[in-house]
Design an enzyme around this catalytic site. Sequence first.
Site, PDB file in Angstrom:
ATOM      1  N   CYS A 281       4.220  -9.444   7.095  1.00 15.88           N
ATOM      2  CA  CYS A 281       3.950  -9.377   8.529  1.00 15.88           C
ATOM      3  C   CYS A 281       4.754 -10.392   9.320  1.00 15.88           C
ATOM      4  O   CYS A 281       5.211 -10.090  10.417  1.00 15.88           O
ATOM      5  CB  CYS A 281       2.465  -9.591   8.782  1.00 15.88           C
ATOM      6  SG  CYS A 281       1.483  -8.224   8.189  1.00 15.88           S
TER       7      CYS A 281
HETATM    8  N1  NAD Z   1       0.337  -5.589   2.920  1.00 19.21           N
HETATM    9  C1  NAD Z   1      -0.069  -5.823   4.161  1.00 19.21           C
HETATM   10  O1  NAD Z   1      -0.879  -6.706   4.401  1.00 19.21           O
HETATM   11  C2  NAD Z   1       0.420  -4.942   5.313  1.00 19.21           C
HETATM   12  C3  NAD Z   1      -0.276  -5.018   6.528  1.00 19.21           C
HETATM   13  C4  NAD Z   1       0.130  -4.209   7.578  1.00 19.21           C
HETATM   14  C5  NAD Z   1       1.230  -3.383   7.432  1.00 19.21           C
HETATM   15  N2  NAD Z   1       1.923  -3.345   6.251  1.00 19.21           N
HETATM   16  C6  NAD Z   1       3.068  -2.426   6.175  1.00 19.21           C
HETATM   17  O2  NAD Z   1       2.671  -1.262   5.448  1.00 19.21           O
HETATM   18  C7  NAD Z   1       3.768  -0.775   4.670  1.00 19.21           C
HETATM   19  C8  NAD Z   1       3.403  -0.748   3.203  1.00 19.21           C
HETATM   20  O3  NAD Z   1       3.108  -2.083   2.803  1.00 19.21           O
HETATM   21  P1  NAD Z   1       2.336  -2.409   1.458  1.00 19.21           P
HETATM   22  O4  NAD Z   1       1.996  -3.864   1.533  1.00 19.21           O
HETATM   23  O5  NAD Z   1       1.251  -1.425   1.209  1.00 19.21           O
HETATM   24  O6  NAD Z   1       3.518  -2.187   0.391  1.00 19.21           O
HETATM   25  P2  NAD Z   1       3.347  -1.989  -1.192  1.00 19.21           P
HETATM   26  O7  NAD Z   1       4.667  -2.303  -1.783  1.00 19.21           O
HETATM   27  O8  NAD Z   1       2.132  -2.705  -1.674  1.00 19.21           O
HETATM   28  O9  NAD Z   1       3.043  -0.430  -1.329  1.00 19.21           O
HETATM   29  C9  NAD Z   1       3.966   0.551  -1.002  1.00 19.21           C
HETATM   30  C10 NAD Z   1       3.956   1.584  -2.117  1.00 19.21           C
HETATM   31  O10 NAD Z   1       4.808   2.677  -1.746  1.00 19.21           O
HETATM   32  C11 NAD Z   1       5.407   3.178  -2.918  1.00 19.21           C
HETATM   33  N3  NAD Z   1       6.533   4.011  -2.588  1.00 19.21           N
HETATM   34  C12 NAD Z   1       7.828   3.677  -2.394  1.00 19.21           C
HETATM   35  N4  NAD Z   1       8.549   4.775  -2.079  1.00 19.21           N
HETATM   36  C13 NAD Z   1       7.701   5.823  -2.072  1.00 19.21           C
HETATM   37  C14 NAD Z   1       7.839   7.209  -1.812  1.00 19.21           C
HETATM   38  N5  NAD Z   1       8.997   7.728  -1.476  1.00 19.21           N
HETATM   39  N6  NAD Z   1       6.754   7.985  -1.912  1.00 19.21           N
HETATM   40  C15 NAD Z   1       5.551   7.459  -2.225  1.00 19.21           C
HETATM   41  N7  NAD Z   1       5.354   6.157  -2.494  1.00 19.21           N
HETATM   42  C16 NAD Z   1       6.409   5.348  -2.403  1.00 19.21           C
HETATM   43  C17 NAD Z   1       5.726   1.924  -3.716  1.00 19.21           C
HETATM   44  O11 NAD Z   1       5.904   2.217  -5.079  1.00 19.21           O
HETATM   45  C18 NAD Z   1       4.490   1.059  -3.443  1.00 19.21           C
HETATM   46  O12 NAD Z   1       3.502   1.228  -4.437  1.00 19.21           O
HETATM   47  C19 NAD Z   1       4.947  -1.687   5.010  1.00 19.21           C
HETATM   48  O13 NAD Z   1       5.647  -1.128   6.062  1.00 19.21           O
HETATM   49  C20 NAD Z   1       4.273  -2.973   5.440  1.00 19.21           C
HETATM   50  O14 NAD Z   1       5.103  -3.743   6.287  1.00 19.21           O
HETATM   51  C21 NAD Z   1       1.510  -4.104   5.184  1.00 19.21           C
END
Ligand code: NAD
Length: 443
Positions: A281
């Site tokens: 973030c």
């Molecule tokens: N973690 C947080 O606290 C948080 C909070 C708000 C927003 N976000 C945003 O949310 C989004 C995801 O973050 P996250 O922390 O969950 O990431 P993460 O890496 O934990 O999870 C993302 C998942 O997507 C999978 N993935 C990649 N390509 C893919 C595809 N083509 N099809 C299906 N799955 C696929 C990955 O293998 C992974 O398991 C990002 O944009 C992040 O900035 C994260």
Amino acid sequence: MAANDAVVDSTYAPLGVQEHDGSKLVVMGQGYVGLPLAVRAVDVGFDVVGFDVDKNKISGLVAGLSHVDDVDDSAITAMLETGRYLPSESAAHLIDFDIAVITVPTPLRDGSPDVSYIVEAVDLLGAFLKPGALVVLESTTYPGTTEEIVCRGLEAASGLRAGHDFGVGYSPERIDPGNAHWDFTSTPKVVAGIDEASTRAVAAFYGRLVDTVVPAAGTKEAEFAKLLENTFRHVNIALMNELAVSAGGIGVDIWNVIDVAKTKPFGFMPFYPGPGVGGHCLPIDPSYLSWQTERLLGRKIRFIELANDVNHEMPSHVVERLQAGLNRQVKPVNGSRILVLGVAYKKNIQDTRESPAIPLVEQLLELGAEVVVHDPVVASFEFDDQVSRVELSSEELAAADAVVLVTDHDSFDYQMIAAEADYVLDTRRRFADGDYGANIESI
Ligand SMILES: NC(=O)c1ccc[n+]([C@@H]2O[C@H](COP(=O)([O-])OP(=O)(O)OC[C@H]3O[C@@H](n4cnc5c(N)ncnc54)[C@H](O)[C@@H]3O)[C@@H](O)[C@H]2O)c1
């Protein structure tokens, strides 16, 4: 006829609450954002395909194992037992979805947004898109992504028309790992669609999952709102970091300054300094906004660039403070044993992405320190092949020339640390007030 009337009159039907009880939801990505979403959606009655390209994550989920801090193994088992949760890496399981939510990563590559994961997810979904379906992007990204990438990509892959045959929306995730007060359901959710029908459909969908939905004027506003929230914290933390360095230099306790300033009941909100910022973030998301501004307007956002610089320098500042602390004991960093307490980017979670502990340990190793690490929450750390993991014991504390508290996990025995360590640098102001003195100081 106004543009919105055309959409409402079209064959695309808004996906209302009643029409979609038990409908098929696909969550693209089963990570920190996608997995809690899947848990909640199964809870309220959806049939959920939790799709991920990471085979290890999927096989873990199939075996009832969670890889996300705020989701227990028991929640995965409970989901599987309903028969309405299918963790899958097979695109064939995307068939016939009613709603899809994209929660894939959006990292920076060489300072520019890498939206390739969104593009891949959109291509996969586009092949299975049917009239009446709704696709929502949750990944954090620059304003305009939903229209530029999701709408155009789905149209190209399916031959259908966004806003005419299917709905598209954006809803930023506000998940705060480790926050015991605000959870998935109680945190208000911003929702937006590319047109009125899509907005209604997105609001109806999330209305089943959370207590409060907040419609934004459009998808760009919702995308921007997420970046505003993150930029606000990033800049304010950077301000406190800058002030902490200045206050330390002139012999003022910045923590006491903040404690008294925050008693002002209006016009002030406390933020705190630290060893630097981690996770996605703060170190990454605001740069999406700066990148998009430069792309469209030819200039970056100066506050964001400055905050990046200040927060990025904090691990080096911590190393300088450690050097000074050791110097007072007539010890060089080279050859000193330094115990790093906590390497996750924030307390009580196992996530080390962009953690300030990474550059901190790297710099200490470069200076020749003998670094040892204690973090009972983090399973694997970038430097596990170069530094030893140790227990938190009287012997280890006594053996360390310096202890640096980088992540203040609640499970640490702070009384024991205060009693046994020769010298502690506390980057989180976690010890009891009376402890600060000869052997414990804060940044
Ligand atoms: N973690 C947080 O606290 C948080 C909070 C708000 C927003 N976000 C945003 O949310 C989004 C995801 O973050 P996250 O922390 O969950 O990431 P993460 O890496 O934990 O999870 C993302 C998942 O997507 C999978 N993935 C990649 N390509 C893919 C595809 N083509 N099809 C299906 N799955 C696929 C990955 O293998 C992974 O398991 C990002 O944009 C992040 O900035 C994260």
